[in-house]
Design a protein around this motif. Structure first.
Motif, PDB file in Angstrom:
ATOM      1  N   MET A 224      -1.589   7.122   6.444  1.00  0.00           N
ATOM      2  CA  MET A 224      -0.743   8.123   7.076  1.00  0.00           C
ATOM      3  C   MET A 224      -1.172   8.238   8.547  1.00  0.00           C
ATOM      4  SD  MET A 224      -0.554  12.054   5.750  1.00  0.00           S
ATOM      5  CE  MET A 224       0.331  11.884   4.268  1.00  0.00           C
ATOM      6  N   SER A 225      -2.317   8.900   8.772  1.00  0.00           N
ATOM      7  CA  SER A 225      -2.717   9.172  10.159  1.00  0.00           C
ATOM      8  C   SER A 225      -3.066   7.918  10.942  1.00  0.00           C
ATOM      9  CB  SER A 225      -3.884  10.161  10.190  1.00  0.00           C
ATOM     10  OG  SER A 225      -4.903   9.756   9.326  1.00  0.00           O
TER      11      SER A 225
ATOM     12  N   HIS B 244      -8.482  10.491  -2.914  1.00  0.00           N
ATOM     13  CA  HIS B 244      -8.639   9.837  -1.628  1.00  0.00           C
ATOM     14  C   HIS B 244      -9.991   9.126  -1.571  1.00  0.00           C
ATOM     15  CE1 HIS B 244     -10.077  13.951  -1.318  1.00  0.00           C
ATOM     16  NE2 HIS B 244     -10.765  13.683  -0.242  1.00  0.00           N
TER      17      HIS B 244
ATOM     18  N   HIS C  61      -5.633  10.350  -9.532  1.00  0.00           N
ATOM     19  CA  HIS C  61      -6.882  10.815  -8.917  1.00  0.00           C
ATOM     20  C   HIS C  61      -8.079  10.643  -9.830  1.00  0.00           C
ATOM     21  CE1 HIS C  61      -3.513  12.853  -6.884  1.00  0.00           C
ATOM     22  NE2 HIS C  61      -4.186  12.452  -5.838  1.00  0.00           N
TER      23      HIS C  61
ATOM     24  N   ILE D 187      -5.697   4.976  -1.085  1.00  0.00           N
ATOM     25  CA  ILE D 187      -5.236   5.893  -0.033  1.00  0.00           C
ATOM     26  C   ILE D 187      -6.359   6.858   0.350  1.00  0.00           C
ATOM     27  CG2 ILE D 187      -4.334   7.696  -1.595  1.00  0.00           C
ATOM     28  CD1 ILE D 187      -1.958   7.970   0.377  1.00  0.00           C
ATOM     29  N   GLY D 188      -6.263   7.366   1.569  1.00  0.00           N
ATOM     30  CA  GLY D 188      -7.150   8.448   1.988  1.00  0.00           C
ATOM     31  C   GLY D 188      -8.230   7.995   2.956  1.00  0.00           C
ATOM     32  N   GLY D 189      -8.033   8.320   4.226  1.00  0.00           N
ATOM     33  CA  GLY D 189      -9.045   8.020   5.244  1.00  0.00           C
ATOM     34  C   GLY D 189      -9.161   6.545   5.565  1.00  0.00           C
TER      35      GLY D 189
ATOM     36  N   ARG E  33       7.383  11.195   2.363  1.00  0.00           N
ATOM     37  CA  ARG E  33       6.635  12.216   1.610  1.00  0.00           C
ATOM     38  C   ARG E  33       6.716  13.512   2.409  1.00  0.00           C
ATOM     39  NH1 ARG E  33       1.398  14.301   1.686  1.00  0.00           N
ATOM     40  NH2 ARG E  33       0.457  14.739  -0.343  1.00  0.00           N
TER      41      ARG E  33
ATOM     42  N   SER F   9      -6.184  14.629   6.370  1.00  0.00           N
ATOM     43  CA  SER F   9      -4.909  14.800   5.672  1.00  0.00           C
ATOM     44  C   SER F   9      -5.101  15.420   4.291  1.00  0.00           C
ATOM     45  CB  SER F   9      -4.187  13.458   5.532  1.00  0.00           C
ATOM     46  OG  SER F   9      -4.082  12.811   6.770  1.00  0.00           O
TER      47      SER F   9
HETATM   48  C1  LIG Z   1      -0.960  11.582   0.887  1.00  0.00           C
HETATM   49  C2  LIG Z   1      -2.316  11.424   0.398  1.00  0.00           C
HETATM   50  N1  LIG Z   1      -2.571  11.352  -0.941  1.00  0.00           N
HETATM   51  C3  LIG Z   1      -3.871  11.244  -1.171  1.00  0.00           C
HETATM   52  C4  LIG Z   1      -4.426  11.196  -2.529  1.00  0.00           C
HETATM   53  O1  LIG Z   1      -5.645  11.181  -2.664  1.00  0.00           O
HETATM   54  O2  LIG Z   1      -3.626  11.158  -3.450  1.00  0.00           O
HETATM   55  S1  LIG Z   1      -4.822  11.208   0.223  1.00  0.00           S
HETATM   56  C5  LIG Z   1      -3.469  11.364   1.183  1.00  0.00           C
HETATM   57  C6  LIG Z   1      -3.527  11.460   2.659  1.00  0.00           C
HETATM   58  C7  LIG Z   1      -3.674  10.126   3.325  1.00  0.00           C
HETATM   59  O3  LIG Z   1      -3.676  10.344   4.681  1.00  0.00           O
HETATM   60  P1  LIG Z   1      -4.574   9.535   5.684  1.00  0.00           P
HETATM   61  O4  LIG Z   1      -4.116   8.110   5.625  1.00  0.00           O
HETATM   62  O5  LIG Z   1      -4.245  10.186   6.990  1.00  0.00           O
HETATM   63  O6  LIG Z   1      -6.000   9.736   5.295  1.00  0.00           O
END
Ligand SMILES: Cc1nc(C(=O)O)sc1CCOP(=O)(O)O
Length: 210
Positions: free
Chosen positions: A178-179, A124, A104, A156-158, A35, A130
């Motif tokens: 991701m992080s 998220h 979303h 996904i997300g946090g 990505r 992120s």
């Molecule tokens: C790439 C991405 N998409 C998201 C969405 O809500 O669609 S949140 C996100 C970031 C995810 O990163 P991390 O794992 O570091 O929180």
């Protein structure tokens, strides 16, 4: 279906660093998403070539948005967003590609399922740097989506090793991070930890056996 662990590239790492982490973590994950939203097709192509060159099986690679690059490398699939080609266009012309949809809301998730997406990624869920500046959507909304669509929902997300169980318990078919992995001091240890959580036996539909 067993639950899945997806890794998403950060868009900030140099290609060599990304590929060398993936060379070690790929055995523990189900999919690695390239990505790299601000990069050209040529640059995205370099990321995919580096992954494959470092031993990542093409069938574990998913490319964000760039259907052309996915076809050129014969990878598993693409992850589409609102600005991408539509799911039905991709399915019609490239039936071999798995198609994921970034969603979303419940309506977007229903639309993704209706249009033939193979899975969706919803977020998220928790606060994350992120995606800063936007309120998280929470586990309850995830649960509502899982209950309403008949395609796998990846959260996904946090998400990290400390809260992944909560998300899987809510019924997510997998997690995408991701992080938690790419910014970890020890990405391999983190990926192993997450894989261990994801591959536990989880009850169906967030607690109800069916
Ligand atoms: C790439 C991405 N998409 C998201 C969405 O809500 O669609 S949140 C996100 C970031 C995810 O990163 P991390 O794992 O570091 O929180």
């Amino acid at each position: 279906m067993t639950k899945q662990l997806h890794l998403i590239s950060t868009g900030k790492q140099p290609v060599e660093q990304f590929a060398s982490i993936c060379a070690h973590v790929h055995p523990y994950v189900d999919a690695i998403h390239v990505r790299e939203k601000r990069k050209t097709a040529r640059e995205v192509s370099a990321f995919v070539a580096a992954l494959i060159g470092n031993g990542v099986p093409p069938q574990k690679i998913i490319i964000n948005d760039r259907v052309d690059v996915a076809v050129v490398y014969g990878v598993k699939g693409v992850q589409l967003a609102y600005h991408s080609l539509s799911v039905s266009q991709v399915k019609r012309h490239f039936p071999r590609l798995a198609v994921g949809c970034s969603v979303h809301s419940l309506d977007e998730a229903k639309e993704a399922a209706k249009s033939g997406a193979d899975f969706c990624i919803y977020g998220h869920i928790f606060l994350t740097t992120s995606k800063s500046g936007m309120a998280p959507r929470g586990v309850d909304s995830l649960q509502a989506i899982v209950a309403s669509v008949n395609i796998p929902v990846i959260a996904i997300g946090g998400i990290h090793a400390g809260n992944a169980a909560q998300v899987l318990q809510a019924g997510a078919d997998g997690i995408a991070v991701m992080s938690a992995v790419f910014l970890a001091r020890d990405p391999v240890a983190e990926a192993k930890k997450l894989a261990h959580i994801v591959k536990q036996t989880w009850p169906m539909n967030g607690g109800e056996e069916c």
